[in-house]
Motif scaffolding. Structure first.
Motif, PDB file in Angstrom:
ATOM      1  N   HIS A  46       0.972  32.701   3.944  1.00 57.58           N
ATOM      2  CA  HIS A  46       1.965  33.100   2.934  1.00 57.58           C
ATOM      3  C   HIS A  46       1.538  32.570   1.567  1.00 57.58           C
ATOM      4  O   HIS A  46       1.493  33.300   0.566  1.00 57.58           O
ATOM      5  N   ALA A  47       1.256  31.267   1.535  1.00 60.53           N
ATOM      6  CA  ALA A  47       0.865  30.640   0.255  1.00 60.53           C
ATOM      7  C   ALA A  47      -0.427  31.252  -0.260  1.00 60.53           C
ATOM      8  O   ALA A  47      -0.573  31.495  -1.470  1.00 60.53           O
ATOM      9  N   MET A  48      -1.365  31.508   0.637  1.00 57.68           N
ATOM     10  CA  MET A  48      -2.641  32.097   0.225  1.00 57.68           C
ATOM     11  C   MET A  48      -2.441  33.494  -0.356  1.00 57.68           C
ATOM     12  O   MET A  48      -3.017  33.854  -1.398  1.00 57.68           O
ATOM     13  N   ALA A  49      -1.611  34.316   0.291  1.00 56.45           N
ATOM     14  CA  ALA A  49      -1.366  35.680  -0.177  1.00 56.45           C
ATOM     15  C   ALA A  49      -0.706  35.685  -1.551  1.00 56.45           C
ATOM     16  O   ALA A  49      -1.094  36.449  -2.448  1.00 56.45           O
ATOM     17  N   GLU A  50       0.294  34.827  -1.733  1.00 57.80           N
ATOM     18  CA  GLU A  50       0.991  34.800  -3.024  1.00 57.80           C
ATOM     19  C   GLU A  50       0.082  34.288  -4.134  1.00 57.80           C
ATOM     20  O   GLU A  50       0.117  34.793  -5.271  1.00 57.80           O
ATOM     21  N   GLN A  51      -0.733  33.305  -3.824  1.00 54.30           N
ATOM     22  CA  GLN A  51      -1.671  32.779  -4.822  1.00 54.30           C
ATOM     23  C   GLN A  51      -2.697  33.838  -5.210  1.00 54.30           C
ATOM     24  O   GLN A  51      -3.016  34.024  -6.387  1.00 54.30           O
ATOM     25  N   LEU A  52      -3.218  34.565  -4.221  1.00 51.37           N
ATOM     26  CA  LEU A  52      -4.187  35.621  -4.509  1.00 51.37           C
ATOM     27  C   LEU A  52      -3.536  36.743  -5.306  1.00 51.37           C
ATOM     28  O   LEU A  52      -4.157  37.311  -6.219  1.00 51.37           O
ATOM     29  N   GLN A  53      -2.300  37.065  -4.983  1.00 46.53           N
ATOM     30  CA  GLN A  53      -1.582  38.104  -5.723  1.00 46.53           C
ATOM     31  C   GLN A  53      -1.447  37.738  -7.199  1.00 46.53           C
ATOM     32  O   GLN A  53      -1.693  38.570  -8.083  1.00 46.53           O
ATOM     33  N   ARG A  54      -1.076  36.496  -7.486  1.00 45.28           N
ATOM     34  CA  ARG A  54      -0.943  36.056  -8.886  1.00 45.28           C
ATOM     35  C   ARG A  54      -2.295  36.071  -9.591  1.00 45.28           C
ATOM     36  O   ARG A  54      -2.403  36.488 -10.749  1.00 45.28           O
ATOM     37  N   HIS A  55      -3.324  35.606  -8.880  1.00 39.89           N
ATOM     38  CA  HIS A  55      -4.644  35.516  -9.495  1.00 39.89           C
ATOM     39  C   HIS A  55      -5.191  36.907  -9.826  1.00 39.89           C
ATOM     40  O   HIS A  55      -5.747  37.124 -10.918  1.00 39.89           O
ATOM     41  N   LEU A  56      -5.033  37.854  -8.912  1.00 37.81           N
ATOM     42  CA  LEU A  56      -5.539  39.199  -9.161  1.00 37.81           C
ATOM     43  C   LEU A  56      -4.731  39.907 -10.241  1.00 37.81           C
ATOM     44  O   LEU A  56      -5.273  40.730 -10.997  1.00 37.81           O
ATOM     45  N   ALA A  57      -3.439  39.607 -10.339  1.00 38.33           N
ATOM     46  CA  ALA A  57      -2.629  40.214 -11.391  1.00 38.33           C
ATOM     47  C   ALA A  57      -3.162  39.833 -12.771  1.00 38.33           C
ATOM     48  O   ALA A  57      -3.163  40.649 -13.707  1.00 38.33           O
ATOM     49  N   GLU A  58      -3.634  38.597 -12.912  1.00 39.86           N
ATOM     50  CA  GLU A  58      -4.216  38.169 -14.192  1.00 39.86           C
ATOM     51  C   GLU A  58      -5.501  38.922 -14.510  1.00 39.86           C
ATOM     52  O   GLU A  58      -5.910  39.001 -15.673  1.00 39.86           O
ATOM     53  N   LEU A  59      -6.143  39.477 -13.477  1.00 38.85           N
ATOM     54  CA  LEU A  59      -7.377  40.239 -13.667  1.00 38.85           C
ATOM     55  C   LEU A  59      -7.121  41.749 -13.707  1.00 38.85           C
ATOM     56  O   LEU A  59      -8.065  42.543 -13.664  1.00 38.85           O
ATOM     57  N   GLY A  60      -5.840  42.141 -13.744  1.00 41.35           N
ATOM     58  CA  GLY A  60      -5.496  43.546 -13.866  1.00 41.35           C
ATOM     59  C   GLY A  60      -5.435  44.300 -12.568  1.00 41.35           C
ATOM     60  O   GLY A  60      -5.444  45.540 -12.564  1.00 41.35           O
ATOM     61  N   CYS A  61      -5.363  43.606 -11.427  1.00 39.66           N
ATOM     62  CA  CYS A  61      -5.293  44.254 -10.106  1.00 39.66           C
ATOM     63  C   CYS A  61      -3.951  43.928  -9.465  1.00 39.66           C
ATOM     64  O   CYS A  61      -3.623  42.755  -9.238  1.00 39.66           O
ATOM     65  N   GLU A  62      -3.174  44.959  -9.170  1.00 41.19           N
ATOM     66  CA  GLU A  62      -1.868  44.777  -8.527  1.00 41.19           C
ATOM     67  C   GLU A  62      -2.064  44.736  -7.006  1.00 41.19           C
ATOM     68  O   GLU A  62      -2.527  45.698  -6.407  1.00 41.19           O
TER      69      GLU A  62
ATOM     70  N   THR B 130      -3.991  46.633  -1.308  1.00 41.80           N
ATOM     71  CA  THR B 130      -2.957  46.215  -0.359  1.00 41.80           C
ATOM     72  C   THR B 130      -3.538  45.168   0.583  1.00 41.80           C
ATOM     73  O   THR B 130      -4.637  45.342   1.119  1.00 41.80           O
ATOM     74  N   LEU B 131      -2.788  44.089   0.768  1.00 45.68           N
ATOM     75  CA  LEU B 131      -3.188  42.997   1.665  1.00 45.68           C
ATOM     76  C   LEU B 131      -2.188  42.900   2.802  1.00 45.68           C
ATOM     77  O   LEU B 131      -0.979  42.767   2.573  1.00 45.68           O
ATOM     78  N   ALA B 132      -2.671  42.954   4.038  1.00 45.20           N
ATOM     79  CA  ALA B 132      -1.847  42.694   5.225  1.00 45.20           C
ATOM     80  C   ALA B 132      -2.255  41.348   5.808  1.00 45.20           C
ATOM     81  O   ALA B 132      -3.441  41.019   5.851  1.00 45.20           O
ATOM     82  N   TYR B 133      -1.282  40.567   6.248  1.00 47.72           N
ATOM     83  CA  TYR B 133      -1.593  39.252   6.819  1.00 47.72           C
ATOM     84  C   TYR B 133      -0.532  38.886   7.839  1.00 47.72           C
ATOM     85  O   TYR B 133       0.586  39.393   7.816  1.00 47.72           O
ATOM     86  N   HIS B 134      -0.927  38.015   8.777  1.00 44.62           N
ATOM     87  CA  HIS B 134       0.028  37.525   9.766  1.00 44.62           C
ATOM     88  C   HIS B 134       0.092  36.005   9.696  1.00 44.62           C
ATOM     89  O   HIS B 134      -0.465  35.378   8.787  1.00 44.62           O
ATOM     90  N   LEU B 135       0.833  35.407  10.626  1.00 46.74           N
ATOM     91  CA  LEU B 135       0.941  33.948  10.678  1.00 46.74           C
ATOM     92  C   LEU B 135      -0.443  33.338  10.894  1.00 46.74           C
ATOM     93  O   LEU B 135      -1.340  34.016  11.393  1.00 46.74           O
ATOM     94  N   PRO B 136      -0.646  32.089  10.490  1.00 48.05           N
ATOM     95  CA  PRO B 136       0.301  31.007  10.223  1.00 48.05           C
ATOM     96  C   PRO B 136       0.880  31.036   8.811  1.00 48.05           C
ATOM     97  O   PRO B 136       0.445  31.812   7.956  1.00 48.05           O
ATOM     98  N   VAL B 137       1.827  30.113   8.576  1.00 49.28           N
ATOM     99  CA  VAL B 137       2.572  30.123   7.322  1.00 49.28           C
ATOM    100  C   VAL B 137       1.686  29.829   6.115  1.00 49.28           C
ATOM    101  O   VAL B 137       2.015  30.228   5.000  1.00 49.28           O
ATOM    102  N   GLU B 138       0.554  29.140   6.311  1.00 51.87           N
ATOM    103  CA  GLU B 138      -0.326  28.858   5.178  1.00 51.87           C
ATOM    104  C   GLU B 138      -0.838  30.146   4.529  1.00 51.87           C
ATOM    105  O   GLU B 138      -1.170  30.156   3.338  1.00 51.87           O
TER     106      GLU B 138
END
Length: 566
Positions: free
Chosen positions: A419-435, A409-417
């Motif tokens: 958001h992009a970092m969290a979504e990118q990390l989520q996609r990258h970890l999903a490819e490695l088998g981590c939800e 689980t990842l918690a994050y706050h502003l700034p808006v950048e």
């Protein structure tokens, strides 16, 4: 606002023919203006006397008269705004602009940047969001932190290069041989923005009020008591030496307001207006240091105007452009730099996330193309290669890739950048088998209610203004992040370590010791920086003295405008 209503009614008369002459009855005009025929006749008479239109009535009930327009609503609005600004009625000017939201951009922009109004130099800064209330202690927003530094003074302040504390309300100080007594000598020529003389007892009262705040109590944990030991001297008695004390007092969070009026200070500018639409500062004529060269600074706040306009301060909070659209070609970048502050990732080691797994996550962040492919504005961020200059990131052997946990689980706050970092990390970890489950905290800090207890990974933004090493020590000591990232024994050890290094009188020794603390956190994969921001300030040729400060803004007291040509 009677004038606003008249302009609004004039707009209704104008619209059906877009300003072309009209043959129309009084009854039709009354219907347009949602008023009686008697009232519309009064409106027509007043508008004709003001030179806005010509109304030629025809005798007989229901007869069509001739209506000719002499000025467009837009030109009248602009003239009224100019008159309101000349008379110092900024809110009236904003009210006039807000009559026509679709034309708000065209209406407001000619008044931005440096202007001489009523023979006084005024700097108007378009801003993309309402400013949060100025309250004592820590403030999450960079703009609010800067504003506090313009309105309030501290016992000490940071030098122009932002590295060391110097005198402010206190012109100097002495430290006892054992480091347990600090005497601050208060200037005898201090005045509040009300014009009243500043009494040392008032500064004492405000300091006691600050120390009651939990975060500032942690910051000044070594202070045993404060006393007025002379009408021009404040004395701090400490439990243990703290050679960061002058730094702590110079920080924006320790600036001192009047004890009975929390928005009255003694800084270079006094606050004269604070609304969601407009914030106005005026120079303090009795300021005890170098007097400001501007009479006034205004933030004109209109999110609907600036949301998509790259020609304002609102492209991004760290990129400030002062000027109008027609001046974009002449705007020049007057100051720029890479922020020392950074967005960060912290990882909490637990049964779900081992040291090796945490280090692999850090390597994924820094060794892949993850940050380079973020969907953010070009030249806005740069990946962090160090925590501070010379504070290098650790290097680990990652030839054997340890499997990642199935879920994190990842918690994050502003700034808006982030958001992009969290979504990118989520996609990258999903490819490695981590939800990766994302929790967004819609705030600029972790103060108040927050999701930290639920998180394995945490991302946020660490603002750094002056004295970066001290700012990082303050972060470890005061931020609610760290008791959640570290377990209780590790957090207690961290605080004891901070207590031990603050007693070192030599600044270089303190910096070196603090660097070792952060090197340990990075080596344990508890903390890693992600990226820094590119600070930029651009201004038209007529705005001078604008120089980037460590907080990404500029000192309002140094800016100046040449007088208009005769």
């Amino acid at each position: 606002m009677r004038l606003l209503n008249r302009l609004n009614q004039y707009q209704r008369l104008w619209q059906p023919s877009a300003g072309a002459p009209q043959n129309v009855t009084v009854g039709e005009l009354a219907a347009r203006c949602f008023c009686s025929e008697r009232h519309v006749r009064t409106l027509l008479r007043q508008a004709q006397q003001a030179g806005w239109l010509i109304w030629q009535a025809q005798p007989g009930r229901g007869k069509r008269g001739r209506l000719r327009f002499l000025a467009s609503p837009a030109s009248l609005r602009k003239t009224m705004m100019e008159q309101a600004l000349e008379q110092g009625h900024q809110l009236s000017a904003l009210g006039l602009a807000q009559l026509a939201p679709g034309e708000l951009r065209a209406m407001l922009q000619p008044f931005m940047g440096g202007q001489w109004q009523n023979d006084t130099p005024t700097l108007r800064i378009p801003y993309y969001r309402p400013l949060d209330p100025l309250r004592p202690g820590f403030l999450p927003g960079r703009a609010e932190q800067h504003l506090a530094g313009q309105i309030f003074s501290g016992l000490t302040r940071f030098t122009c290069d932002g590295q060391r504390p110097s005198g402010d309300l206190a012109h100097g100080w002495d430290i006892s041989a054992d480091g347990l007594r600090w005497d601050f000598y208060i200037r005898s020529t201090l005045h509040w923005h009300t014009g009243d003389t500043v009494a040392t007892s008032q500064l004492y009262q405000r300091l006691l009020m600050l120390l009651r705040l939990p975060a500032l109590n942690r910051l000044f944990i070594s202070v045993k008591r404060i006393a007025v030991t002379h009408p021009q001297r404040l004395t701090f008695y400490l439990h243990r030496p703290d050679f960061w004390l002058a730094h702590r007092l110079a920080s924006y969070c320790s600036r001192l307001a009047h004890p009975d009026m929390p928005l009255v200070g003694s800084g270079p500018f006094r606050l004269t207006l604070f609304t969601p639409e407009l914030v106005r500062l005026e120079s303090h004529e009795q300021y005890h240091l170098s007097h400001p060269l501007l009479k006034a600074v205004e933030y004109w706040i209109a999110p609907q105007l600036f949301a998509r306009d790259l020609g304002t301060s609102c492209r991004h909070p760290v990129q400030i452009n002062i000027g109008k659209p027609e001046e974009l070609a002449t705007l020049s970048q007057v100051s720029s730099g890479i922020s020392l502050g950074f967005c960060y990732l912290t990882l909490r080691k637990s049964a779900r996330l081992s040291l090796r797994q945490a280090r692999r996550l850090v390597n994924i962040v820094h060794s892949s193309s993850l940050m380079q492919s973020l969907a953010v504005d070009e030249n806005l961020i740069t990946p962090s290669g160090t925590l501070l200059p010379g504070w290098a990131l650790p290097q680990w052997d990652d030839r054997e890739a340890v499997p990642l946990p199935a879920r994190l689980t990842l918690a994050y706050h502003l700034p808006v950048e982030l958001h992009a970092m969290a979504e990118q990390l989520q996609r990258h970890l999903a490819e490695l088998g981590c939800e990766l489950t994302l929790i967004f905290h819609n705030a600029k800090s972790w103060d108040g209610a927050h999701p930290l207890a639920q998180a394995d990974l945490i991302m946020g933004d660490r603002l750094i203004g002056e004295a970066p090493e001290y700012t990082l020590e303050q972060w470890l000591r005061c931020d609610p992040l760290w008791p959640h990232v570290l377990d209780a024994p590790a957090f207690a050890h961290l605080q004891a370590t901070l207590d031990a290094l603050q007693i070192l009188p030599d600044e270089e020794e303190r910096h070196a010791a603090l660097q070792q603390v952060f090197s340990g956190l990075m080596n344990e994969a508890v903390l890693t920086p992600l990226f820094n921001y590119h600070y930029r300030i651009s201004a038209p040729p007529g705005v001078n003295g604008v120089r980037l400060n460590p907080r990404g803004w500029f000192e309002f007291a140094d800016a100046w405008l040449p007088p208009p040509e005769c």
